[in-house]
Scaffold this motif. Structure first.
Motif, PDB file in Angstrom:
ATOM      1  N   ASN A 131       0.821  -1.214   0.000  1.00 53.16           N
ATOM      2  CA  ASN A 131       0.000   0.000   0.000  1.00 53.16           C
ATOM      3  C   ASN A 131       0.854   1.262   0.000  1.00 53.16           C
ATOM      4  N   LEU A 132       1.980   1.238   0.715  1.00 56.85           N
ATOM      5  CA  LEU A 132       2.890   2.382   0.666  1.00 56.85           C
ATOM      6  C   LEU A 132       3.473   2.543  -0.734  1.00 56.85           C
ATOM      7  N   ALA A 133       3.737   1.433  -1.414  1.00 58.14           N
ATOM      8  CA  ALA A 133       4.254   1.500  -2.783  1.00 58.14           C
ATOM      9  C   ALA A 133       3.236   2.162  -3.714  1.00 58.14           C
ATOM     10  N   ILE A 134       1.960   1.816  -3.543  1.00 55.06           N
ATOM     11  CA  ILE A 134       0.911   2.443  -4.360  1.00 55.06           C
ATOM     12  C   ILE A 134       0.888   3.946  -4.109  1.00 55.06           C
ATOM     13  N   ILE A 135       0.942   4.344  -2.844  1.00 55.98           N
ATOM     14  CA  ILE A 135       0.900   5.773  -2.499  1.00 55.98           C
ATOM     15  C   ILE A 135       2.083   6.518  -3.106  1.00 55.98           C
ATOM     16  N   VAL A 136       3.279   5.937  -2.985  1.00 55.93           N
ATOM     17  CA  VAL A 136       4.485   6.585  -3.509  1.00 55.93           C
ATOM     18  C   VAL A 136       4.441   6.661  -5.029  1.00 55.93           C
ATOM     19  N   LEU A 137       4.023   5.578  -5.685  1.00 59.35           N
ATOM     20  CA  LEU A 137       3.950   5.577  -7.149  1.00 59.35           C
ATOM     21  C   LEU A 137       3.017   6.666  -7.655  1.00 59.35           C
ATOM     22  N   VAL A 138       1.837   6.743  -7.079  1.00 57.85           N
ATOM     23  CA  VAL A 138       0.866   7.741  -7.531  1.00 57.85           C
ATOM     24  C   VAL A 138       1.359   9.154  -7.218  1.00 57.85           C
ATOM     25  N   ARG A 139       2.057   9.306  -6.106  1.00 57.62           N
ATOM     26  CA  ARG A 139       2.538  10.629  -5.735  1.00 57.62           C
ATOM     27  C   ARG A 139       3.616  11.146  -6.687  1.00 57.62           C
ATOM     28  N   PHE A 140       4.523  10.273  -7.113  1.00 55.79           N
ATOM     29  CA  PHE A 140       5.688  10.740  -7.851  1.00 55.79           C
ATOM     30  C   PHE A 140       5.637  10.461  -9.352  1.00 55.79           C
ATOM     31  N   ASP A 141       4.678   9.680  -9.822  1.00 55.58           N
ATOM     32  CA  ASP A 141       4.544   9.444 -11.265  1.00 55.58           C
ATOM     33  C   ASP A 141       3.380  10.268 -11.786  1.00 55.58           C
ATOM     34  N   HIS A 142       3.668  11.311 -12.581  1.00 54.06           N
ATOM     35  CA  HIS A 142       2.616  12.232 -13.003  1.00 54.06           C
ATOM     36  C   HIS A 142       1.602  11.568 -13.915  1.00 54.06           C
TER      37      HIS A 142
ATOM     38  N   PHE B 124      -8.269   8.215  -5.862  1.00 59.92           N
ATOM     39  CA  PHE B 124      -9.069   7.402  -4.949  1.00 59.92           C
ATOM     40  C   PHE B 124      -8.291   6.172  -4.479  1.00 59.92           C
ATOM     41  N   LEU B 125      -7.448   5.637  -5.339  1.00 58.95           N
ATOM     42  CA  LEU B 125      -6.680   4.456  -4.971  1.00 58.95           C
ATOM     43  C   LEU B 125      -5.711   4.755  -3.828  1.00 58.95           C
TER      44      LEU B 125
ATOM     45  N   GLU C 238      -1.093   0.342 -16.319  1.00 61.15           N
ATOM     46  CA  GLU C 238      -0.518   1.646 -15.982  1.00 61.15           C
ATOM     47  C   GLU C 238       0.266   1.596 -14.682  1.00 61.15           C
ATOM     48  N   VAL C 239      -0.272   0.876 -13.686  1.00 64.13           N
ATOM     49  CA  VAL C 239       0.445   0.729 -12.424  1.00 64.13           C
ATOM     50  C   VAL C 239       1.718  -0.086 -12.636  1.00 64.13           C
ATOM     51  N   ASN C 240       1.612  -1.155 -13.432  1.00 61.76           N
ATOM     52  CA  ASN C 240       2.801  -1.950 -13.740  1.00 61.76           C
ATOM     53  C   ASN C 240       3.854  -1.121 -14.449  1.00 61.76           C
ATOM     54  N   ALA C 241       3.403  -0.279 -15.403  1.00 57.52           N
ATOM     55  CA  ALA C 241       4.340   0.572 -16.126  1.00 57.52           C
ATOM     56  C   ALA C 241       4.997   1.585 -15.193  1.00 57.52           C
TER      57      ALA C 241
ATOM     58  N   GLY D 274       7.559  -0.182 -13.225  1.00 58.03           N
ATOM     59  CA  GLY D 274       8.740  -0.420 -14.052  1.00 58.03           C
ATOM     60  C   GLY D 274       9.578   0.827 -14.226  1.00 58.03           C
ATOM     61  N   ARG D 275       8.924   1.983 -14.407  1.00 56.76           N
ATOM     62  CA  ARG D 275       9.674   3.235 -14.546  1.00 56.76           C
ATOM     63  C   ARG D 275      10.402   3.581 -13.245  1.00 56.76           C
ATOM     64  N   ALA D 276       9.733   3.309 -12.102  1.00 57.84           N
ATOM     65  CA  ALA D 276      10.374   3.599 -10.815  1.00 57.84           C
ATOM     66  C   ALA D 276      11.586   2.706 -10.594  1.00 57.84           C
TER      67      ALA D 276
END
Length: 364
Positions: free
Chosen positions: A44-55, A64-65, A300-303, A306-308
């Motif tokens: 869940n922290l990974a989801i939060i960080v990904l959404v925060r830093f990947d525009h 919402f996620l 999109e989350v997988n991508a 991968g970018r991170a």
């Protein structure tokens, strides 16, 4: 009203039995639940960080996620740490004060109700995205998202106010042993020495109100989505559109299935051990599975992941990972400007596909 005698004083604390009947396997259960809890936090922290830093994930669906991930972290943290301490036999780990028990019940119910409302808001977002793509920007603007999220949290906070207040009015004067791993309403009612009929009725009505209100929104949204998908002739386009909803629909099925079983009923619980197993599923297992469902079924989350991962060095610029090129910033869809202009130049009446593509790429 029962008289205040020495035998009917308020219980000062409760004892959580947890899984005492499985004492021989407590180390195995400790390892299992600890692993599950740590995975829940990391995912869940990974989801939060990904959404925060990947525009590229700065969209309402992922907004919402992140709220859902915050809920899952809180949802498990309310119950699991004390349960883990109980497996290790830490002194006082099985004891919880009367006020602490009611607080745990309030927070757990608050987060559970908020998740119901949040899943309904996410269903509405998917409905607008699939059925009304050209109005998506107006109906699901960032201001609308913030208001929806605030309403979900406020509704969740108000949900346990009456049930917990009525619980605090009950008298607990007998045994103080709760046959559960946290302070849930059903085992607490079993210990009350006063009339619990009003509390049972309030619990049932509040639970049904939350579950039915949110499930009606979800059912109506997906009913319209299915109707829209059936009107698409191309099977490939139908599958592509439905894939944007599959992860959310799976999470809804897991969460609501167990909640309807546990709370849309009366106090009667014929098999407490089975109820504990179901509680473990929706309070521990489901929060761990939700990020996996969203990541495995979402390209999109997988991508983004991968970018991170590909940005190995924080000292080097990671422009290409976040939508930059040598010529400057790309548009939020990740397409070059020539491709985006070709999409926008397509006539709106050319079919559902062009409308959906226009919405996805123009909105980013």
């Amino acid at each position: 009203m029962q008289p205040d005698t020495a035998n009917q004083t308020h219980t000062a604390e409760f004892v959580l039995v947890g899984f005492a009947e499985l004492r021989e396997t407590r180390l195995f259960l400790f390892s299992l639940f600890l692993t599950t809890y740590l995975l829940t936090l990391v995912e869940n922290l990974a989801i939060i960080v990904l959404v925060r830093f990947d525009h590229r994930l700065h969209r309402p669906m992922y907004f919402f996620l992140t709220h859902l991930s915050c809920l899952e972290i809180g949802y498990t943290s309310v119950t699991v740490p004390k349960m883990l301490a109980g497996f290790l036999g830490v002194a006082g780990s099985q004891r919880i004060s009367y006020a602490g028990c009611l607080t745990q019940l309030f927070v757990f119910t608050f987060l559970g109700a908020t998740e119901c409302f949040l899943l309904a808001a996410m269903a509405y977002d998917r409905y607008v995205a699939v059925c009304l793509p050209l109005r998506y920007a107006a109906l699901v603007s960032w201001g609308a998202c913030v208001r929806l999220a605030a309403a979900c949290w406020l509704g969740g906070f108000l949900t346990p106010v009456l049930p917990v207040y009525l619980m605090s009015r009950l008298r607990f004067c007998g045994p103080n042993v709760i046959d559960h791993f946290f302070c849930d309403a059903s085992p607490l009612l079993a210990l009350a020495c006063s009339d619990v009929s009003l509390k049972e009725t309030a619990d049932l009505l509040v639970s049904l109100a939350v579950l039915l209100a949110s499930s009606v929104v979800i059912a109506a949204s997906y009913g319209r989505i299915v109707w829209t998908l059936l009107r698409i002739r191309a099977a490939a386009e139908r599958r592509k559109a439905f894939s944007t909803c599959a992860a959310h629909l799976t999470v809804v099925s897991l969460f609501y299935g167990t909640l309807f079983f546990m709370y849309a009923r009366t106090r009667v619980a014929s098999c407490i051990s089975f109820n504990k197993v179901v509680s473990v599923f929706y309070s521990i297992v489901t929060p761990m599975l939700n990020p996996l469902i969203y990541s495995l079924r979402n390209r999109e989350v997988n991508a983004a992941l991968g970018r991170a991962v590909s940005c190995r060095s924080w000292k080097e610029p990671c422009g290409k990972c976040y939508g930059y090129s040598d010529k400057g910033m790309l548009n939020p869809s990740g397409m070059n400007w020539t491709e985006l202009q070709e999409v926008i130049s397509k006539p709106i009446g050319s079919g559902w596909r062009s409308q959906f593509t226009f919405r996805r790429n123009a909105m980013g």
